[in-house]
Design a protein around this motif. Structure first.
Motif, mmCIF file in Angstrom:
data_model
loop_
_atom_site.group_PDB
_atom_site.id
_atom_site.type_symbol
_atom_site.label_atom_id
_atom_site.label_comp_id
_atom_site.label_asym_id
_atom_site.label_seq_id
_atom_site.Cartn_x
_atom_site.Cartn_y
_atom_site.Cartn_z
ATOM 1 N N UNK A 1 0.818 -1.211 0.000
ATOM 2 C CA UNK A 1 0.000 0.000 0.000
ATOM 3 C C UNK A 1 0.851 1.260 0.000
ATOM 4 N N UNK A 2 2.081 1.145 0.417
ATOM 5 C CA UNK A 2 2.961 2.299 0.446
ATOM 6 C C UNK A 2 3.182 2.890 -0.925
ATOM 7 N N UNK A 3 3.089 2.076 -1.942
ATOM 8 C CA UNK A 3 3.294 2.555 -3.305
ATOM 9 C C UNK A 3 2.084 3.348 -3.805
ATOM 10 N N UNK A 4 0.886 3.109 -3.237
ATOM 11 C CA UNK A 4 -0.323 3.761 -3.715
ATOM 12 C C UNK A 4 -0.446 5.204 -3.244
ATOM 13 N N UNK A 5 0.093 5.509 -2.096
ATOM 14 C CA UNK A 5 -0.057 6.846 -1.519
ATOM 15 C C UNK A 5 1.304 7.485 -1.318
ATOM 16 N N UNK A 6 1.354 8.780 -1.475
ATOM 17 C CA UNK A 6 2.610 9.485 -1.244
ATOM 18 C C UNK A 6 2.862 9.578 0.257
ATOM 19 N N UNK A 7 4.061 9.901 0.593
ATOM 20 C CA UNK A 7 4.416 10.034 2.010
ATOM 21 C C UNK A 7 3.579 11.128 2.667
ATOM 22 N N UNK A 8 3.358 12.222 1.963
ATOM 23 C CA UNK A 8 2.576 13.340 2.510
ATOM 24 C C UNK A 8 1.137 12.912 2.772
ATOM 25 N N UNK A 9 0.542 12.123 1.869
ATOM 26 C CA UNK A 9 -0.823 11.649 2.062
ATOM 27 C C UNK A 9 -0.910 10.740 3.286
ATOM 28 N N UNK A 10 0.091 9.852 3.451
ATOM 29 C CA UNK A 10 0.092 8.961 4.620
ATOM 30 C C UNK A 10 0.231 9.757 5.911
ATOM 31 N N UNK A 11 1.124 10.771 5.906
ATOM 32 C CA UNK A 11 1.307 11.602 7.090
ATOM 33 C C UNK A 11 0.031 12.369 7.431
#
Length: 101
Positions: A2-12
């Motif tokens: 799932x890490x590939x689907x969302x950017x780091x900023x979106x996850x944060x």
């Protein structure tokens, strides 16, 4: 992954919002410890303290009904006022004629 689907900023951003919600819930558990009689449902307790519960008090329900009636009356009066102002404008001289007098 799932890490590939969302950017780091979106996850944060998501985790920050989730943390904020958890803190909000956690601060409402404190009153639960102070209540002498524990509620049957923790979910109902949280809904009540978060403001999502529906009013169960008959007096509150009556007040809400009265408020709705007053809003309807207010809207009717505002509409009547508009009609009367329009009607009155037909009988009043235009602003230029008032200044000339």
């Amino acid at each position: 992954d799932y890490g590939m689907l969302y950017s780091r900023r979106q996850r944060e951003k998501f985790l920050h919002g989730l943390g904020r919600q958890l803190r909000r819930c956690r601060c409402h558990y404190g009153p639960l410890l102070e209540v002498p009689e524990k509620p049957n449902s923790a979910l109902d307790f949280l809904k009540h303290h978060l403001g999502a519960a529906t009013p169960e008090n008959p007096e509150i329900e009556l007040l809400l009904l009265e408020l709705a009636e007053m809003k309807e009356k207010y809207e009717a009066i505002v509409e009547e006022n508009k009609k009367l102002k329009t009607k009155l404008a037909q009988y009043e001289p235009p602003q230029e004629e008032k200044r000339a007098e």
